[in-house]
Structures are given as C-alpha cells and as structure tokens.
Design an enzyme around this catalytic site. Structure first.
Site, short mmCIF file in Angstrom:
data_model
loop_
_atom_site.label_atom_id
_atom_site.label_comp_id
_atom_site.label_asym_id
_atom_site.label_seq_id
_atom_site.Cartn_x
_atom_site.Cartn_y
_atom_site.Cartn_z
N GLY A 159 0.82 -1.20 0.00
CA GLY A 159 0.00 0.00 0.00
C GLY A 159 0.85 1.25 0.00
CB ALA A 207 -8.32 -5.43 11.11
CE LYS A 208 -4.97 -0.81 10.49
NZ LYS A 208 -3.78 -1.09 9.62
CB SER A 222 -5.05 2.00 13.95
OG SER A 222 -5.89 3.13 14.18
CG ASP A 266 -5.61 -8.45 -4.35
OD1 ASP A 266 -5.52 -8.15 -3.14
OD2 ASP A 266 -6.64 -8.93 -4.85
CB VAL A 267 -1.35 -7.22 -0.09
CG1 VAL A 267 -0.14 -6.52 -0.69
CG2 VAL A 267 -2.41 -6.22 0.33
CE1 TYR A 290 -7.99 0.79 9.42
CE2 TYR A 290 -8.16 1.95 11.50
CZ TYR A 290 -7.49 1.70 10.33
OH TYR A 290 -6.31 2.36 10.06
CB ALA A 291 -11.55 -1.38 16.37
#
Length: 258
Positions: free
Chosen positions: A13, A163-164, A148, A69-70, A160-161
C-alpha cells in the site's frame, strides 16, 4: 543519515499516504524500495517521484512500483519472488496496506467486515509469511506492521478496530517465532494522521476535513494532528539497526492522546 544503505524493503500500500511517506523515508536513508499496490500506475508514479528526489539520489536509494493484490496469496508470493530475484535479498517488510469500511455495528454488513479484516490483517500474515522465506536463511530481517489507535476501540469501526488490534497480537507472536533467526517484528499505531483515509472519515461523519482535524487537535496534548512523515520516521527506526534489540512492540504515535 544512510542507515539503510544496501537494504531492500517492501512496502505494501505504498503508493500514497503513510505508505508513500515511508517509501520516501526509507529510500532517502539508502534503501532499495519496492512499492506494492493494487493500483500499478499510482505505484509506478510514486516510485518515479521518489527515485528522482534529491535526498534519495544522494543516499543511493531507489524505488520501483509493483502491482500486487496483497490479499491474493499467489500474487504475494510472486511479487516477493520478483523482488528477491531482482535485488538478491529482502531485508525489510512494512505491512501498510489498509482500507476502512466504517459503519455502526448494527448496520455493518458481512462484506464490509470481511473486506477490512482481509485487507488489513490477512495481508500482513501473507506478506510476513512470504518475506520470512528469504529472511530466515539470511538470519536477518525487519518486519513493521501498521496498527492504529483504533485498536483500543473506535465508534463506527468494529471491523477496523478488530483488525488493528489483531495486528498487535500477530506482531507479538511473530517476534517470538522469528526472533531466533535475528528477525525483529514491531508495529506502529498511529492516532489521527492527515491522510486521504482520515479525510474520508471526516466526510463519513458529515464534517469538513479542516473541522474534523480541529476537533481532534483540540483534544490532543500536542494541539495538532499528525503527519504521515512522522509515522514514517518511527517506521524507519524499526527498519534500521538502531532498533536491533527492540522486538514484539507496538509504538503509539498519537501526540500524547490518552
């Protein structure tokens, strides 16, 4: 300061935002940087801009862009093989690729949950697994992943939370397993950084970018939001031998916010 002379780094990214700032910082410290991004044209343009920067030229660094594409295990493996075949080594991995699909928990669809977990977490697993194939035999490596402040919980970001937060657990575990091979594994957890991603968050909550940043700045001890270059500086530390006895750690970069 050429801390990374002759080192080869992969940044996922890396075509914009924190990723691009990190690619520039590592190249300016002498590294050969491979920018992996889903948008090949943007990755190539960013790499070209970095490679022509005076500080990078002076340090002997360079950058190149690769379409990747990761979340695709096969393509990740091919991309890392290509970097190694070209450069003859692979020293540094920065897992930066990430997306947001924000919504309140009761409204969040399964597709938005899955896409954020796969892009932000599974990609880090796939890329670290690909990188260690080259780092273990060399008995040297630096892996840095983006967590994050949202890992502590953030309204509208259950996906998101999660995953981070998981990035921090992955980081601690890989530090244990890869440490015997002289591979350090760390993470950085930025707070509010002025990027396209946080601008999109402002739009989501019905605010302008400027007003949204001011609200955050007012509750931050340093009185401002962060810049991508400030995160890149911390990543460069973890990518260098200045951090040779630091592993399994997550560094919060949030202006002193609690």
């Amino acid at each position: 300061m050429n801390r990374l002379s002759n080192r080869v780094a992969v940044i996922t990214g890396g075509a914009q935002g924190i990723g691009a700032a990190t690619a520039l910082r590592l190249a300016a410290e002498g590294a050969q940087v491979a920018i992996l991004d889903l948008n090949g044209d943007r990755a190539a343009a960013t790499a070209e801009e970095i490679s022509s920067t005076d500080a990078v030229v002076a340090a002997g660094g360079s950058a190149r862009g690769l379409v990747c594409d990761v979340t695709d295990e096969l393509r990740v493996s091919e991309a890392f093989d290509e970097v190694f075949a070209t450069a003859g080594r692979l020293d540094i991995l920065v897992n930066n690729a990430g997306i947001t699909r924000d919504n309140l928990f009761f409204k969040m669809g399964r597709a938005d949950w899955d896409s954020v977990l796969v892009t932000n977490l599974t990609s880090a697993f796939l890329c670290a697994q690909a990188a260690q194939r080259f780092m273990v035999p060399a008995r040297y490596g630096k892996i840095v992943s983006l967590s994050s402040r949202s890992a502590l919980g953030n309204r509208g970001q259950a996906n998101y939370a999660a995953a981070k937060a998981a990035i921090q657990g992955l980081t601690a575990t890989l530090a244990l397993e890869l440490g015997p091979f002289n591979i350090t594994v760390n993470a950085v957890a930025p707070g509010y950084i002025a990027t396209a991603m946080t601008a999109a968050t402002a739009e989501r909550v019905g605010s302008t970018t400027e007003d949204h940043q001011q609200v955050v700045a007012d509750r931050t001890p340093l009185g401002r939001v962060g810049a991508a270059e400030e995160v890149a500086a911390a990543i460069a530390f973890f990518a260098s031998d200045d951090s040779s006895y630091v592993s399994g750690q997550t560094l919060y970069i949030n202006g002193g916010a609690r």
